[in-house]
Design a protein around this motif. Structure first.
Motif, PDB file in Angstrom:
ATOM      1  N   LEU A 340       0.833  -1.206   0.000  1.00 16.93           N
ATOM      2  CA  LEU A 340       0.000   0.000   0.000  1.00 16.93           C
ATOM      3  C   LEU A 340       0.866   1.254   0.000  1.00 16.93           C
ATOM      4  O   LEU A 340       0.513   2.257  -0.622  1.00 16.93           O
ATOM      5  CB  LEU A 340      -0.926  -0.007   1.218  1.00 16.93           C
ATOM      6  N   ARG A 341       1.991   1.194   0.665  1.00 16.37           N
ATOM      7  CA  ARG A 341       2.923   2.333   0.648  1.00 16.37           C
ATOM      8  C   ARG A 341       3.434   2.576  -0.771  1.00 16.37           C
ATOM      9  O   ARG A 341       3.549   3.716  -1.225  1.00 16.37           O
ATOM     10  CB  ARG A 341       4.083   2.038   1.602  1.00 16.37           C
ATOM     11  N   ARG A 342       3.729   1.485  -1.483  1.00 19.37           N
ATOM     12  CA  ARG A 342       4.160   1.624  -2.877  1.00 19.37           C
ATOM     13  C   ARG A 342       3.062   2.267  -3.712  1.00 19.37           C
ATOM     14  O   ARG A 342       3.328   3.148  -4.554  1.00 19.37           O
ATOM     15  CB  ARG A 342       4.506   0.250  -3.458  1.00 19.37           C
ATOM     16  N   ILE A 343       1.828   1.831  -3.503  1.00 18.12           N
ATOM     17  CA  ILE A 343       0.710   2.368  -4.283  1.00 18.12           C
ATOM     18  C   ILE A 343       0.555   3.863  -4.022  1.00 18.12           C
ATOM     19  O   ILE A 343       0.358   4.653  -4.957  1.00 18.12           O
ATOM     20  CB  ILE A 343      -0.577   1.590  -3.944  1.00 18.12           C
ATOM     21  N   LEU A 344       0.632   4.256  -2.762  1.00 14.10           N
ATOM     22  CA  LEU A 344       0.513   5.676  -2.425  1.00 14.10           C
ATOM     23  C   LEU A 344       1.631   6.476  -3.079  1.00 14.10           C
ATOM     24  O   LEU A 344       1.395   7.557  -3.641  1.00 14.10           O
ATOM     25  CB  LEU A 344       0.544   5.849  -0.905  1.00 14.10           C
ATOM     26  N   ARG A 345       2.829   5.971  -3.050  1.00  7.99           N
ATOM     27  CA  ARG A 345       3.957   6.716  -3.608  1.00  7.99           C
ATOM     28  C   ARG A 345       3.902   6.778  -5.134  1.00  7.99           C
ATOM     29  O   ARG A 345       4.314   7.778  -5.729  1.00  7.99           O
ATOM     30  CB  ARG A 345       5.270   6.119  -3.103  1.00  7.99           C
ATOM     31  N   ARG A 346       3.402   5.742  -5.741  1.00 14.52           N
ATOM     32  CA  ARG A 346       3.197   5.812  -7.195  1.00 14.52           C
ATOM     33  C   ARG A 346       2.172   6.889  -7.537  1.00 14.52           C
ATOM     34  O   ARG A 346       2.349   7.671  -8.477  1.00 14.52           O
ATOM     35  CB  ARG A 346       2.715   4.453  -7.717  1.00 14.52           C
ATOM     36  N   SER A 429      19.956   2.342  -2.805  1.00 13.53           N
ATOM     37  CA  SER A 429      19.944   3.405  -1.799  1.00 13.53           C
ATOM     38  C   SER A 429      18.709   4.286  -1.924  1.00 13.53           C
ATOM     39  O   SER A 429      18.288   4.920  -0.957  1.00 13.53           O
ATOM     40  CB  SER A 429      21.213   4.258  -1.926  1.00 13.53           C
ATOM     41  N   LEU A 430      18.127   4.335  -3.135  1.00 21.10           N
ATOM     42  CA  LEU A 430      16.931   5.142  -3.351  1.00 21.10           C
ATOM     43  C   LEU A 430      15.651   4.378  -3.031  1.00 21.10           C
ATOM     44  O   LEU A 430      14.571   4.972  -2.960  1.00 21.10           O
ATOM     45  CB  LEU A 430      16.863   5.589  -4.819  1.00 21.10           C
ATOM     46  N   SER A 431      15.763   3.080  -2.823  1.00 24.11           N
ATOM     47  CA  SER A 431      14.574   2.224  -2.776  1.00 24.11           C
ATOM     48  C   SER A 431      13.927   2.227  -1.409  1.00 24.11           C
ATOM     49  O   SER A 431      14.409   2.826  -0.446  1.00 24.11           O
ATOM     50  CB  SER A 431      14.952   0.790  -3.161  1.00 24.11           C
ATOM     51  N   LEU A 432      12.809   1.500  -1.316  1.00 24.32           N
ATOM     52  CA  LEU A 432      12.098   1.349  -0.045  1.00 24.32           C
ATOM     53  C   LEU A 432      12.984   0.708   1.002  1.00 24.32           C
ATOM     54  O   LEU A 432      12.850   0.976   2.197  1.00 24.32           O
ATOM     55  CB  LEU A 432      10.846   0.490  -0.258  1.00 24.32           C
ATOM     56  N   ALA A 433      13.912  -0.164   0.574  1.00 22.67           N
ATOM     57  CA  ALA A 433      14.799  -0.821   1.524  1.00 22.67           C
ATOM     58  C   ALA A 433      15.991   0.059   1.861  1.00 22.67           C
ATOM     59  O   ALA A 433      16.723  -0.214   2.804  1.00 22.67           O
ATOM     60  CB  ALA A 433      15.295  -2.157   0.950  1.00 22.67           C
ATOM     61  N   GLY A 437      13.146   5.493   0.084  1.00 17.91           N
ATOM     62  CA  GLY A 437      11.832   4.857   0.043  1.00 17.91           C
ATOM     63  C   GLY A 437      11.133   4.940  -1.292  1.00 17.91           C
ATOM     64  O   GLY A 437       9.904   4.941  -1.351  1.00 17.91           O
ATOM     65  N   LEU A 438      11.874   5.003  -2.406  1.00 17.70           N
ATOM     66  CA  LEU A 438      11.236   4.975  -3.713  1.00 17.70           C
ATOM     67  C   LEU A 438      10.951   3.521  -4.085  1.00 17.70           C
ATOM     68  O   LEU A 438      11.858   2.691  -4.060  1.00 17.70           O
ATOM     69  CB  LEU A 438      12.145   5.590  -4.786  1.00 17.70           C
ATOM     70  N   PRO A 439       9.720   3.171  -4.428  1.00 19.57           N
ATOM     71  CA  PRO A 439       9.449   1.797  -4.877  1.00 19.57           C
ATOM     72  C   PRO A 439      10.315   1.457  -6.086  1.00 19.57           C
ATOM     73  O   PRO A 439      10.513   2.296  -6.979  1.00 19.57           O
ATOM     74  CB  PRO A 439       7.957   1.840  -5.245  1.00 19.57           C
ATOM     75  N   LEU A 440      10.828   0.236  -6.125  1.00 20.81           N
ATOM     76  CA  LEU A 440      11.728  -0.145  -7.212  1.00 20.81           C
ATOM     77  C   LEU A 440      11.050  -0.069  -8.571  1.00 20.81           C
ATOM     78  O   LEU A 440      11.667   0.338  -9.557  1.00 20.81           O
ATOM     79  CB  LEU A 440      12.269  -1.562  -6.966  1.00 20.81           C
ATOM     80  N   ASP A 441       9.757  -0.459  -8.629  1.00 21.67           N
ATOM     81  CA  ASP A 441       9.081  -0.385  -9.911  1.00 21.67           C
ATOM     82  C   ASP A 441       8.928   1.065 -10.358  1.00 21.67           C
ATOM     83  O   ASP A 441       8.997   1.376 -11.545  1.00 21.67           O
ATOM     84  CB  ASP A 441       7.721  -1.075  -9.843  1.00 21.67           C
TER      85      ASP A 441
END
Length: 976
Positions: A340-346, A429-433, A437-441
């Protein structure tokens, strides 16, 4: 009833005819949904059941509910509690909220790219359980609804059926074929396909069967058919075993599903689901709020600037976010919350970067979603304010990360050559991990738009390393116990074996001295099962087996409470103990997992003994859970909701959703409220009542679970009968909940509680609570009080001031040590929060004191050196300095007062090292840099240096300071 359905069908067909004009659709999606439900309820006697939450209930294999059948899996698997309402379902229908994002079935990456994919959709379905009806009735009903109620022309409908699978020994489903032909479907429009298309399976194992699908021809006879699937009718008649084989199910079921969005598109004459009134209000609101050109439905290269793609992404994602948050799934850091966090950020990224939406825009779309879906799903209206707040919070949090991420991407791309791939380490380093916190997709999409390829192999390696690390850090997974499969349950039901009588599990009492007395239970062995699930009449020495009894006093794992453990003995042979590792409930039957030290056979009489310490620990923590849930609602308001718990004697995890962040004072109040109830030593009343009596009690707590009827009600301090009276307000003033668990009989045995709260990704996301009880809680309070005294002592020392930098640094280190101790100690969480805030302030004061003392020390050293080297263009000398930061301050102050002087200072330390700092004067030659100067000197001392052209520092080790000073002077003189 038939007349009302017929009248509704006439009205619907008239509306459909009007919708074929160029005017806006006259058939609202709500009417399509209602017509489906009305048809099955009034004409075919189906019970309408509400949509389940998109949070899967007791199904760890799913991130989200992704099909209408999910909530009915216990019926298909034969594990439904025979006392629950669901056990009585025969024919039901509903519209189910579904989310397909993450996990095995995910459409997230496809949303926006085409005109049909969604992460949230509604599934219309009708079911027949236990052979209530089967293929002929299901096909006839579907055909009747589509052609007579919805008025879809028969010549635009095609059907498919299962062609068989010789490898699996499955014959073609000619029965379905013949049914369609008898309903008037021409043979040319009845197609057969193999298992990939027309054999439906729940998963790798479990109930499955052939399916027949109804398709709609978009071309309508104009050229080659353009078929889209409209409705899937699944006939569950087999079970996929663990070895891949298929066996007949004891009972057959019908499971159908038809996507509302696609059906509405057909009925409204639209080629895209995004052109229906389920989406057009959102698309219009996006247009009005962003000022971009109107939505035109373009895809691919025709979608210039990806504007229409962004329209679809934002509209889809806002529906998904609203539905999930309303059902208690909040953006978070793992599992479904992470998706859901990925969806919100997209959604944030597409709205801000492509649609140029103003800040806070996404939350303004929530009322549009609520208006569209709120009548069908009232929880959206109830939670609309919370949905908007969470979306707004997520948007603000992500915008900063997005801006920084874009700058890092641009800077990285400037360093890459034309053929280089984007480095995996930067992407990670830019990703959620990683950090931003940018989603990889989303990151891949941003790079794709710039024509840059990501180092996918390197990124996959980092993903695997992270997964391995998480697995090492995670708690060990519980071993899967023995289970009764659908065949074993079906055989028991065929034989008329009644469900296990487990009422003796509540047979315990409180002695006058405060100890609990647990009764034993005598039972008869009804069936034995081997580890692979085979029913046998006896087991031998050393065998691990499943044991089914006619009655038991063991609590089987359910409702978050761990199973009892203990032992049993054969009646008349008390000296041989059969250890019971766990008990599990399977369709009303309790299966005991036993290791047999001697022969045991069907018909034996046994006596069961629960592990009393284990049971008492579970009782203590379960009652504490109820008190905590009540105290949270008392402190934070009725909107506070429990999201689940896991109760074991040694540990309790409690998940809760709050309307606002918990302050330290609120946490203190919660603990105090629970402690008051414990100190009052109130009676815990338990009574079994009809489920219907509990539905209208103000304040009565129930979770998203299937409850048996009758249901047990647990009430603290107030008799159940009084709590359930129509005018009673008891459930608003004390803990009253539906619960099948075992509880203390008085609250005093809970002991003084203390609570540790885990972090949440959002102030309103569910934090986790691990209560400590009794002696553990007392120890936690003592630890907290000791730390309070230490912090107070540190504050007193700081108030007195420090005589020198060394003393100030010792105090700063002590504050840091205390901070680490407070962060990791087992102590009351409210106290932790208060001490953390105090220590943060003390650390700032300590750092300020250090800087002030260092500045004063540096000023004195500066004056001494200026007096020693008046007007010199070069100062190379030693000076006493307690730290590198002081030495750098001396160098800077010297150069501020003598701008034309280049300075290098060495400071020998008691431990044998030598500190170095230097600064070159303004106007020196370009080749004379501070960094090179420091490197020459520290290299001579066997050390290292770092810095810039103007200012540098370093460290080394030498017994000959004069030689080091000579090196410094000589290097400088060659440059000046």
């Amino acid at each position: 009833m038939a007349a009302s359905v017929a009248a509704a069908a006439v009205r619907l067909r008239r509306a459909l005819q009007r919708s074929l004009s160029t005017a806006p659709p006259a058939v609202p999606a709500a009417a399509v949904r209602d017509a489906f439900l009305t048809f099955f309820r009034d004409r075919h006697g189906h019970q309408l059941v509400p949509s389940a939450s998109v949070r899967p209930r007791g199904d760890p294999s799913l991130l989200f509910v992704n099909a209408g059948m999910n909530q009915f899996k216990p019926i298909f698997l034969g594990t439904v509690d025979p006392r629950s309402e669901m056990a009585g379902f025969r024919r039901v229908a509903n519209s189910q909220k579904c989310v397909r994002a993450g996990g095995r079935h995910s459409d997230l990456e496809d949303v926006g790219r085409d005109l049909s994919h969604h992460t949230f959709f509604e599934m219309l379905g009708n079911w027949a359980f236990g052979g209530e009806y089967f293929k002929e009735e299901a096909c006839s009903m579907a055909w009747e609804l589509l052609t007579q109620v919805y008025g879809i022309p028969e010549n635009r409908l095609w059907v498919s059926y299962f062609a068989g699978d010789p490898k699996a020994g499955l014959d073609p489903d000619l029965e379905s074929r013949d049914i369609w032909l008898s309903l008037g479907v021409p043979a040319s429009r009845v197609l057969s396909f193999g298992p990939q298309e027309n054999f439906w399976e729940m998963g790798d194992t479990g109930p499955c069967g052939p399916c027949t699908e109804i398709h709609y021809d978009l071309a309508g006879g104009a050229g080659a058919p353009q078929l889209v699937e409209l409705w899937n009718l699944v006939f569950m008649q087999h079970n996929r075993e663990a070895d891949g084989s298929l066996l007949p199910l004891p009972q057959r079921h019908v499971d159908t599903g038809m996507g509302l969005e696609r059906l509405v598109a057909v009925l409204q004459g639209r080629r895209s689901t995004y052109d229906t009134d389920l989406f057009t209000p959102l698309l219009d609101a996006i247009h009005q709020g962003c000022g971009v050109p109107p939505y035109l439905g373009r895809v691919g290269v025709a979608d210039e600037g990806r504007v229409d793609t962004a329209y679809r992404v934002v509209a889809d994602h806002m529906r998904t976010l609203s539905v999930c948050i309303a059902d208690g799934v909040f953006p978070g850091m793992s599992g479904a919350p992470l998706i859901l966090r990925r969806i919100l950020r997209r959604a944030v990224r597409f709205s801000m970067e492509i649609l140029r939406a103003p800040p806070g825009f996404l939350s303004s779309l929530v009322p549009v979603v609520v208006e569209t879906l709120g009548d069908a799903y009232p929880e959206l209206r109830k939670n609309s304010a919370q949905i908007a707040e969470l979306v707004a919070e997520g948007e603000v949090a992500f915008l900063g990360s997005l801006q920084r991420g874009r700058r890092i991407i641009e800077r990285t791309l400037r360093r890459l050559g034309p053929s280089d791939v984007f480095p995996a380490e930067v992407a990670w380093s830019l990703s959620l991990a990683g950090n931003l916190g940018l989603p990889l997709d989303l990151l891949e999409l941003m790079l794709e738009e710039k024509g840059v390829r990501l180092d996918s192999a390197g990124l996959q390696r980092l993903v695997q390393e992270e997964a391995q690390h998480r697995a090492q850090q995670a708690e060990p997974a519980a071993e899967q116990g023995l289970q009764l499969d659908v065949h074993a349950l079906g055989e028991l039901q065929r034989r008329g074996v009644p469900p296990t009588d487990d009422s003796p599990k509540y047979d315990y009492s409180l002695r006058p001295n405060g100890d609990y007395e647990f009764g034993t239970c005598e039972a008869r062995v009804l069936q034995l099962y081997t580890e692979d699930g085979m029913a046998v009449d006896c087991v031998r020495e050393g065998q691990r087996c499943g044991l089914l009894l006619d009655r038991t006093n063991f609590y089987a794992e359910q409702g978050g409470q761990a199973s009892d453990r203990g032992y049993l003995v054969q009646v008349g042979q008390q000296d041989v103990l059969f250890p019971v590792a766990r008990a599990q409930v399977c369709g009303g039957f309790i299966l005991h997992e036993v290791t047999a030290p001697e022969c045991l056979q069907v018909g034996d009489q046994v006596q069961l003994h629960v592990d009393e310490a284990w049971r008492l620990g579970c009782m203590q923590k379960h009652t504490a859970t109820h008190l905590l849930s009540w105290a949270l609602r008392q402190t934070l308001g009725p909107g506070t909701e429990q999201r689940g718990s896991h109760i074991r004697p040694e540990r309790l995890r409690f998940d809760v959703a709050t309307q606002a962040p918990l302050t330290a004072e609120q946490l203190r109040t919660v603990e105090a409220t629970v402690l008051e109830a414990v100190e009052r030593d109130e009676a815990v009343y338990v009574e079994e009542v009809a489920l219907a009596l509990t539905t209208r009690v103000p304040g009565l707590r129930s979770l998203d679970e299937v409850y048996p009827d009758p249901v047990r009600v647990v009430s603290v301090g107030v008799p159940v009968a009084h709590a359930l009276e129509p005018a009673s307000q008891a459930a608003l003033r004390t803990s009253v909940e539906l619960c099948c668990g075992t509880h203390l009989l008085r609250t005093g045995a809970v002991g003084g509680p203390g609570y540790h709260w885990g972090n949440a990704s959002s102030p309103r996301a569910p934090p986790a609570c691990w209560p400590s009880l009794g002696e553990q809680a007392q120890q936690a309070r003592e630890v907290g009080q000791n730390l309070v005294q230490e912090v107070e002592a540190a504050a007193e020392r700081l108030s007195r001031g420090s005589r020198d930098v060394a003393e100030a640094r010792r105090l700063s280190k002590d504050v840091g040590r205390l901070t680490d101790a407070v962060d990791t100690a087992v102590m009351p969480q409210w106290q932790r929060r208060q001490l953390q805030a105090t220590l943060k302030g003390l650390q700032r004061r300590a750092n300020t004191a250090i800087r002030k003392l260092e500045k004063g020390q540096a000023a004195r050293r500066t004056q001494e050196l200026l007096e020693r080297h008046p007007g010199a263009p070069l100062i190379v000398d030693t000076v006493s300095a307690e730290s590198l930061s002081v030495l750098v301050k001396v160098v800077r102050q010297l150069c501020e007062q003598a701008p034309s002087t280049s300075v290098l200072l060495l400071s020998p330390q008691p431990v044998g090292s030598v500190l170095c700092a230097c600064q070159v004067a303004q106007g020196t030659t370009p080749t004379f840099t501070a960094e090179a100067w420091a490197l020459a000197v520290c290299g001579h001392m066997g050390g290292k240096a770092w810095g810039s052209r103007v200012l540098a520092q370093g460290i080394g080790s030498t017994a000959d300071l004069e030689a080091a000073l000579h090196t410094a002077r000589a290097y400088a003189l060659t440059q000046l």
